[in-house]
Write a protein that holds these residues in place. Structure first.
Motif, short mmCIF file in Angstrom:
data_model
loop_
_atom_site.label_atom_id
_atom_site.label_comp_id
_atom_site.label_asym_id
_atom_site.label_seq_id
_atom_site.Cartn_x
_atom_site.Cartn_y
_atom_site.Cartn_z
N LEU A 340 33.20 88.30 28.25
CA LEU A 340 31.70 88.57 27.76
C LEU A 340 30.56 87.54 27.07
N ASP A 341 29.42 87.39 27.44
CA ASP A 341 28.86 85.80 26.74
C ASP A 341 27.28 86.07 26.19
N PRO A 346 21.47 91.48 28.74
CA PRO A 346 22.20 92.35 28.39
C PRO A 346 22.00 93.49 29.70
N LEU A 347 23.10 93.88 29.79
CA LEU A 347 22.84 95.51 31.32
C LEU A 347 23.41 96.56 30.64
N ASP A 348 22.75 97.03 31.64
CA ASP A 348 22.54 98.73 31.19
C ASP A 348 25.00 98.51 31.70
N ARG A 370 23.85 94.39 19.57
CA ARG A 370 23.07 93.53 20.53
C ARG A 370 24.44 93.21 21.37
N LEU A 371 25.99 94.03 20.78
CA LEU A 371 27.16 93.31 21.48
C LEU A 371 26.97 92.55 22.16
N ASP A 372 26.70 91.48 21.20
CA ASP A 372 26.76 89.83 21.69
C ASP A 372 27.80 89.55 21.05
N LEU A 373 29.24 89.59 21.41
CA LEU A 373 29.90 88.95 20.48
C LEU A 373 30.71 88.34 20.92
#
Length: 397
Positions: A340-341, A346-348, A370-373
């Motif tokens: 994770l970066d 962001p990608l599908d 945003r799933l910016d985990l």
């Protein structure tokens, strides 16, 4: 330990009756294989992923929506040319220590925790058994202590924390020039934390708090004498907004709505505003959205026949994370989440699976955030304000 504001879309089928904590296959674990059509095909444990759901209580019904969202992600994974990982499903009684329940059972590659759990036992389990734990429906006050607790580097919240609601309300008031506020709350730990976060954000943005102590005031029992004092304080300190951190239809919310307050005052609530009052109101929709929400909403409704809520979106994002984690990259080991970066584009899902196979860092296009985990840190998301103009003809509650 509360999730706060979890909302699911309509439930086509009600949750089954009370489930016992006993496992039903082998050592008793009820397991399901996630296929393209359903989540119902029972297979022996162990599976690659284990999803735990609450066996009873107010949150026991979230499982249907969560699994539908997760199942949609698995269907898309298969359509992308990748075999979905298998899923074991089990039920955890409230306050049950997961480490004790799973003792002697081979651990899966990833563990999906129930909502509103005590994070400390899951942190110990993650550390002792070397498993990453996804927290799809954890939003409340417990997340504030997460970075400093044991096992935090293996705990991954999927939804934004509820403090995002306080931030969004504060920014909305500042944008409208209503930064002079009085803040009250109902005394609950989570509402008190929201009030404190709100004050921190609005003061950091140039607003200020007024009142007898210039701090959030707890009104635990909204008796007439206390509400009369609140009315007098509002008249004396003349805030532009009265911020009421409580739950919909709580005694405090009803008592505030019944007060005869100045006409130029805006009432601010940490939930969506729908009922008109003689005063202007500002609320916030707890349904967090990410860059992939619009597409997810369309596809989900086409697949299941009802509009999704936050629970379904959390299930979908959890499924996306699981699918990409299941692929072995060229430079990182399988089932880790170090691919994770948060700074990547962001990608599908299909593009993310392809990038993961190539060993590249990835961030997914989340539906609920945003799933910016990063480990132990909730992602960011977008919340919508729900303003409602004053209606002089509206009756008070």
């Amino acid at each position: 330990m509360t999730t706060g504001g979890l909302e699911s879309g309509p439930q086509p089928s009600p949750p089954r009756g009370a489930r016992t904590p006993l496992w039903s296959v082998g050592v008793g674990l009820a397991a399901v294989l996630v296929g393209v059509q359903s989540l119902a095909a029972t297979t022996p444990f162990p599976q690659q992923v284990l999803m735990l759901l609450p066996s009873e209580g107010l949150l026991a019904g979230v499982g249907d929506g969560l699994r539908r969202g997760y199942g949609l992600a698995m269907e898309e994974t298969l359509a992308c040319g990748v075999q979905p990982p298998s899923l074991g499903l089990g039920w955890l009684p409230p306050e049950q220590d997961p480490e004790a329940l799973l003792a002697g059972i081979p651990m899966p590659e990833l563990l999906i925790a129930p909502p509103a759990v005590n994070l400390l036992p899951f942190g110990r389990l993650a550390q002792s058994r070397g498993v990453n734990v996804l927290l799809p429906l954890q939003r409340g006050y417990s997340l504030q202590r997460l970075p400093s607790q044991v096992g935090a580097d293996r705990l991954w919240p999927v939804l934004p924390t509820r403090s995002l609601e306080a931030d969004r309300l504060a920014r909305g008031l500042l944008e409208d020039g209503n930064g002079k506020v009085m803040v009250i709350h109902d005394g609950g730990a989570e509402q008190a934390a929201l009030a404190d976060r709100f004050v921190e954000t609005i003061e950091g943005g140039g607003g200020w708090t007024v009142g007898p102590t210039n701090e959030p005031e707890a009104i635990i029992n909204p008796e007439p004498e206390l509400m009369d004092q609140l009315r007098d304080d509002v008249g004396w300190y003349n805030p532009a907004s009265l911020v009421v951190m409580t739950t919909p239809d709580s005694p405090l919310a009803q008592a505030v709505a019944d007060l005869d307050l100045p006409e130029n005052l805006t009432l601010v609530w940490p939930f969506p505003v729908r009922q008109p009052l003689p005063l202007a109101q500002l609320g916030v929709d707890s349904l967090s959205r990410g860059p992939g929400w619009d597409r997810f909403e369309l596809v989900f409704e086409q697949r299941y026949g009802y509009p999704p809520g936050l629970v379904e979106a959390a299930g979908f994002d959890t499924g996306q994370l699981v699918a990409v984690s299941s692929l072995a990259g060229e430079k990182t080991r399988s089932w880790s989440l170090d691919w994770l970066d948060p700074k990547a584009k962001p990608l599908d899902l299909c593009d993310a699976l392809q990038a993961r196979r190539a060993g590249k860092p990835v961030v997914l296009r989340g539906a609920a955030s945003r799933l910016d985990l990063t480990p132990g840190t909730p992602p960011a998301g977008e919340l919508r304000l729900t303003p409602l103009k004053a209606d002089p003809g509206a009756s008070r509650t």
